[in-house]
Structure formats: C-alpha cells, structure tokens
Scaffold this motif. Structure first.
Motif, mmCIF file in Angstrom:
data_model
loop_
_atom_site.group_PDB
_atom_site.id
_atom_site.type_symbol
_atom_site.label_atom_id
_atom_site.label_comp_id
_atom_site.label_asym_id
_atom_site.label_seq_id
_atom_site.Cartn_x
_atom_site.Cartn_y
_atom_site.Cartn_z
ATOM 1 N N PRO A 90 0.640 -1.330 -0.064
ATOM 2 C CA PRO A 90 0.074 -0.176 -0.191
ATOM 3 C C PRO A 90 1.048 1.290 -0.097
ATOM 4 C CG PRO A 90 0.083 -0.874 2.220
ATOM 5 C CD PRO A 90 0.699 -1.836 1.310
ATOM 6 N N GLY A 92 0.254 5.447 -0.701
ATOM 7 C CA GLY A 92 -0.585 6.355 -0.655
ATOM 8 C C GLY A 92 -0.458 7.302 -1.687
ATOM 9 N N SER A 119 -4.154 1.522 -0.505
ATOM 10 C CA SER A 119 -4.099 2.361 0.775
ATOM 11 C C SER A 119 -5.322 3.220 1.092
ATOM 12 C CB SER A 119 -2.879 3.485 0.308
ATOM 13 O OG SER A 119 -2.927 4.301 1.409
ATOM 14 N N GLN A 139 -6.033 -1.796 2.594
ATOM 15 C CA GLN A 139 -5.222 -1.477 3.806
ATOM 16 C C GLN A 139 -5.751 -0.387 4.574
ATOM 17 O OE1 GLN A 139 -3.089 1.826 3.822
ATOM 18 N NE2 GLN A 139 -2.840 1.627 5.918
ATOM 19 N N TYR A 141 -5.934 2.646 7.252
ATOM 20 C CA TYR A 141 -5.568 3.515 8.438
ATOM 21 C C TYR A 141 -6.790 3.673 9.212
ATOM 22 C CZ TYR A 141 -0.815 4.777 6.438
ATOM 23 O OH TYR A 141 0.237 4.876 6.114
ATOM 24 N N THR A 167 -2.530 -1.368 9.064
ATOM 25 C CA THR A 167 -1.336 -0.792 9.462
ATOM 26 C C THR A 167 -1.241 -0.349 10.865
ATOM 27 O OG1 THR A 167 -0.965 -0.374 7.114
ATOM 28 C CG2 THR A 167 0.559 0.902 8.862
ATOM 29 N N LYS A 249 0.238 -5.014 9.718
ATOM 30 C CA LYS A 249 1.148 -4.543 8.820
ATOM 31 C C LYS A 249 2.098 -3.832 9.937
ATOM 32 C CE LYS A 249 2.790 -2.128 4.798
ATOM 33 N NZ LYS A 249 2.980 -0.582 5.150
ATOM 34 N N HIS A 273 7.960 -0.114 7.354
ATOM 35 C CA HIS A 273 7.407 0.951 6.593
ATOM 36 C C HIS A 273 8.366 1.629 5.631
ATOM 37 C CE1 HIS A 273 3.325 3.202 6.612
ATOM 38 N NE2 HIS A 273 4.213 3.888 5.882
ATOM 39 N N GLY A 274 9.450 0.672 5.146
ATOM 40 C CA GLY A 274 10.527 1.211 4.424
ATOM 41 C C GLY A 274 11.389 2.450 5.095
ATOM 42 N N ARG A 276 10.466 4.475 7.132
ATOM 43 C CA ARG A 276 9.826 5.799 7.232
ATOM 44 C C ARG A 276 9.167 6.435 8.798
ATOM 45 N NH1 ARG A 276 8.633 7.452 1.878
ATOM 46 N NH2 ARG A 276 6.553 8.419 2.414
ATOM 47 N N ASP A 304 7.995 -6.951 4.069
ATOM 48 C CA ASP A 304 8.273 -5.617 3.189
ATOM 49 C C ASP A 304 9.471 -4.758 3.914
ATOM 50 O OD1 ASP A 304 7.468 -3.337 4.317
ATOM 51 O OD2 ASP A 304 5.533 -3.384 3.420
ATOM 52 N N SER A 305 10.124 -4.058 3.308
ATOM 53 C CA SER A 305 11.090 -2.766 3.547
ATOM 54 C C SER A 305 12.305 -3.403 2.935
ATOM 55 C CB SER A 305 10.885 -2.663 4.938
ATOM 56 O OG SER A 305 9.732 -2.138 5.381
ATOM 57 N N GLY A 306 12.844 -2.639 1.885
ATOM 58 C CA GLY A 306 14.045 -2.725 1.142
ATOM 59 C C GLY A 306 14.143 -3.715 0.065
ATOM 60 N N ARG A 308 14.447 -4.770 -3.602
ATOM 61 C CA ARG A 308 14.574 -4.149 -4.947
ATOM 62 C C ARG A 308 15.016 -4.962 -5.956
ATOM 63 N NH1 ARG A 308 12.798 -1.245 -2.062
ATOM 64 N NH2 ARG A 308 13.419 0.965 -1.153
ATOM 65 N N GLY A 327 7.443 -1.946 -2.433
ATOM 66 C CA GLY A 327 7.008 -0.596 -2.278
ATOM 67 C C GLY A 327 7.593 0.390 -3.076
ATOM 68 N N ARG A 328 8.586 0.972 -2.865
ATOM 69 C CA ARG A 328 8.996 2.244 -3.764
ATOM 70 C C ARG A 328 9.161 1.887 -5.091
ATOM 71 N NH1 ARG A 328 11.895 3.110 1.287
ATOM 72 N NH2 ARG A 328 11.379 5.203 2.125
HETATM 73 C C1 FNR Z 1 4.163 3.989 1.744
HETATM 74 N N1 FNR Z 1 3.812 3.083 2.761
HETATM 75 C C2 FNR Z 1 2.454 2.906 3.027
HETATM 76 N N2 FNR Z 1 2.127 1.808 4.190
HETATM 77 C C3 FNR Z 1 0.943 1.814 4.404
HETATM 78 O O1 FNR Z 1 0.275 0.761 5.060
HETATM 79 N N3 FNR Z 1 -0.106 2.645 3.806
HETATM 80 C C4 FNR Z 1 0.380 3.891 2.968
HETATM 81 O O2 FNR Z 1 -0.504 4.554 2.681
HETATM 82 C C5 FNR Z 1 1.681 3.994 2.788
HETATM 83 N N4 FNR Z 1 2.078 4.804 2.047
HETATM 84 C C6 FNR Z 1 3.356 4.851 1.743
HETATM 85 C C7 FNR Z 1 3.778 6.018 0.788
HETATM 86 C C8 FNR Z 1 5.030 6.262 0.303
HETATM 87 C C9 FNR Z 1 5.364 7.142 -0.759
HETATM 88 C C10 FNR Z 1 5.987 5.121 0.713
HETATM 89 C C11 FNR Z 1 7.311 5.022 0.033
HETATM 90 C C12 FNR Z 1 5.624 4.145 1.177
HETATM 91 C C13 FNR Z 1 4.796 1.966 3.183
HETATM 92 C C14 FNR Z 1 4.642 0.800 2.263
HETATM 93 O O3 FNR Z 1 3.509 0.239 2.352
HETATM 94 C C15 FNR Z 1 5.852 -0.406 2.612
HETATM 95 O O4 FNR Z 1 5.807 -0.819 3.826
HETATM 96 C C16 FNR Z 1 7.416 0.308 2.352
HETATM 97 O O5 FNR Z 1 7.342 1.281 1.023
HETATM 98 C C17 FNR Z 1 8.256 -0.610 1.981
HETATM 99 O O6 FNR Z 1 9.378 -0.473 1.979
HETATM 100 P P1 FNR Z 1 10.252 -0.001 0.395
HETATM 101 O O7 FNR Z 1 10.083 -1.440 -0.521
HETATM 102 O O8 FNR Z 1 9.528 0.963 -0.277
HETATM 103 O O9 FNR Z 1 11.519 -0.138 0.752
#
Ligand code: FNR
Length: 376
Positions: A90, A92, A119, A139, A141, A167, A249, A273-274, A276, A304-306, A308, A327-328
C-alpha cells in the motif's frame, strides 16, 4: 529473452532493468517535493539504509545439476493461489507521481494477477480502483470513529477487496526531515484523501459539505486517524466486522506476532514502513526470521522494506516470508510510465526471482529455507 530478441531487431526496451536507474529518471521528472516524499524516510535514514544492508549480509549458496528447468512461482495466500509470491505494498497519494495514480497501478496488478493493496490514503476512491478486476486487498489506516471504520470496511467488502491489511506502525506520522524542510505533506493538499472524502459516514460528520469547505474536511480527517494509538483489545472490532483474512502490517517483534495470532488475525507483514517511521529501528529483514519462527505455523508471514530485486525476494522467502510486498520500486515505474511502467518493474523483479531460483538450484518458493543462505 524477449528483451534480447527485440534487441536483435533494433527494438530496445523503453525502461531500464535497474531499479536505481528508474529512480534516477523519476527524480528528473518529478518535482522535488513529490520525489522526496517517496524516496525519503524518517530521521537520518538509518533504518532505510539498514534495510538494504541487511540484504547484503546474506548470500545465496547455489546448487548444481538439479532438475530445475521448469520453475513454478505459484503461491497460496489465505486459501487463494496467486501467480507469484509478491504483492504491491500500500502506497498512498500515488497521483503525486502520475495523474492516473492508483488506477494505473491497479490495472498493472490486475494484468499480472498479483494483489494490489490499496491504501486508505489513495488519491482515487476504492470503488474507482476496483474497476480493474484483479486481486484486491484493502489497507486500513484505522480511524478513531468506529462508525467511519465500519463504513470503510463495508465499502471495501462491497467493492471486492477480500483481504484487510491493518497498518499499525503509522498511528502518527514520524519525524521526516525531507518533508519537513519542504513543508510538503500531500494529505494536507487533499491528495490522498479520496476515500474519506467520499465516505458517507465521514461526510455526515462535517459541519459543511466537503465541496463547500474542503480544507475543513481535511482538517477533520487528519486527527480522526492520526495522533492517537489503538491497543490490542480494540482489534476485536475489526475481527467481528471483517469476514475475510486480516493481516497486521508493521510487526517487528515475535511477541507482537504471537499476540496477533492470539487475537485471531490471519497474517502479519514484517515491515518498518520502508524506514519511514522509527529511525534507528532494526532492519526489517533482521526482524523476519524471529517472527517466522514464532508464528510461521499459525500465521501467514509476509515481508516488506528494502526489496529491490528478485534476489532480495529469494532471500526474504528463504528467511521465512510466504510472500513480499514491493514498495518504492513500483512507484518509480509508475512515475516513468504509468501502468506500463508498474508492469515493467513487477515483471522484471519476478523474472529475476525466477532466474535466481533456477540458477541457485530450486524449483519453487516452497523449496527455500534458511539453509539456502549463508551470512556474508
Ligand atoms: C508507503 N507505505 C505505506 N504503507 C501503508 O500501510 N499505507 C500507506 O498509505 C503507505 N504509504 C506509503 C507512501 C510512500 C510514498 C511509501 C514509500 C511507502 C509503506 C509501504 O507500504 C511499504 O511498507 C514500504 O514502502 C516498503 O518499503 P520499500 O519497499 O519502499 O523499501
């Protein structure tokens, strides 16, 4: 071979096979606020880097002379078979990188048969996104107004989203210097609020209609889901009102995964969450094996997270994930080529996963376990 054969006749691929190159091209196209919103992470970026470094610490040990010419990536998740161990995470506010946003992503996911996790912060409504007829997960929120929560669940159910992803790690927004320096938060511009702003119960809470005073509606939504944490005992509301699988998540500790199982959940996504949210948090890949050992027999463990590359997917599967969320990387595909760009990124990662699997001597994701890796 499709790409090499096209190359023989002078047709070269429109997009790079390097995710890093797609990111560079996206950076050139996007305004800095949008680029950094996607690329950025929390604090100093320590956890974002740790996510990548953790993948580098594991090495695959290839095996030879095995019958692996035909591979099969089919993956069962929650009683349904998908063509690969991968879903789109997901993400956003996708319209900040491409006007078609989640509509483009959902069409790409549908064409490949992989689940898209939509999302709550989508720039298009969940009904609009449901027009692409692929596997749909939603997903949440989780708002602090139960009737709004139930309305979102009901809309998701009616539109054919069959799996709920809740999440946990973003009950309030973390310290994100890239966005703070640019005072850039897409939600406050309304981008990413299509779902709440179209929700009949949320709308009934407003003093004036959204159309007359959109800013007031936005300011009413933000504290409804951001700023206060939920607690374990509140999960029963979701369990009692969602018939399908529920996945939590943002789980990073084995004890939290055990509590998820005790609370009647169906799965967890091991995720930071990557990078974040908690800067300085452990690498998501380092959290994976302890969670998989603790609950792998009770819950579906996703990761998830990382991620590539296909080799990264291989490593996460070996360390106990049933499937990964991307994700990204697909956002860079979306920025460069809309639906086509997302499809390119997902196909590339799956092609590399298929090759890695075969060249390492395995036929299916189920053949993988920690013994196929060594610590570097
Ligand atoms: C996210 N992620 C995220 N997760 C979620 O549960 N709801 C959301 O709306 C968002 N929005 C969101 C925006 C952006 C720009 C990013 C980069 C990420 C987190 C996403 O689901 C996921 O956990 C990470 O992106 C995984 O890491 P990688 O693959 O980006 O490294």
């Amino acid at each position: 071979y499709e790409i090499y054969l096209n190359g023989l006749t002078g047709r070269h691929p429109p997009y790079s096979a390097h995710v890093a190159e797609l990111e560079r091209a996206a950076r050139e196209r996007l305004d800095p606020g949008a680029y950094w919103y996607v690329a950025g992470s929390a604090g100093t970026g320590a956890t974002d880097r740790a996510n990548r470094e953790a993948f580098d610490r594991w090495r695959i040990v290839p095996r030879m002379l095995r019958d692996v010419s035909v591979r099969d990536l089919d993956t069962e998740l929650f009683g349904r078979t998908y063509p690969a161990p991968l879903a789109l995470a997901p993400v956003g506010v996708q319209s900040i990188v491409h006007p078609q946003g989640e509509l483009a992503t959902s069409r790409a996911a549908a064409a490949l048969g992989v689940p898209m996790v939509l999302s709550t912060a989508s720039s298009h409504t969940l009904e609009e996104v449901a027009e692409a007829d692929g596997p749909r997960w939603y997903q949440l929120y989780w708002p602090h107004d139960d009737e709004v929560t139930l309305s979102l669940l009901e809309r998701a159910r009616k539109s054919g989203y069959d799996t709920l992803v809740v999440t946990l790690d973003t009950w309030t927004l973390a310290w994100r210097p890239n966005d703070l320096d640019r005072a850039y938060l897409p939600f406050l511009r309304g981008t990413g609020l299509a779902i709440p702003l179209s929700d009949p119960v949320f709308r009934s809470r407003l003093a004036r209609p959204v159309e007359e005073d959109p800013d007031a509606a936005i300011m009413q939504w933000v504290p409804m889901f951001n700023g206060r944490a939920h607690t374990w005992d509140q999960l029963s509301l979701l369990r009692d009102n969602w018939e399908g699988p529920i996945v939590l998540k943002g789980v990073q500790h084995a004890d939290d995964a055990r509590r998820a199982a005790d609370a009647g959940m169906d799965g967890v996504v091991v995720s930071n969450h990557g990078g974040r949210q908690v800067d300085g948090a452990l690498a998501s890949l380092d959290a994976l094996a302890p969670v998989a050992e603790a609950v792998g027999d009770r819950l579906t463990v996703l990761f998830d997270s990382g991620v590539r590359s296909g080799a990264d997917v291989f490593k996460a599967l070996a360390l106990g994930a049933r499937a990964v969320l991307l994700g990204r990387p697909y956002m860079w595909g979306l920025a460069n080529g809309g639906e086509d760009g997302v499809r390119h990124v997902v196909r590339s990662i799956l092609a590399e996963l298929d090759l890695t699997l075969g060249l390492a001597g395995f036929r299916t994701p189920a053949d993988l376990d920690p013994s196929v890796l060594e610590r570097a």
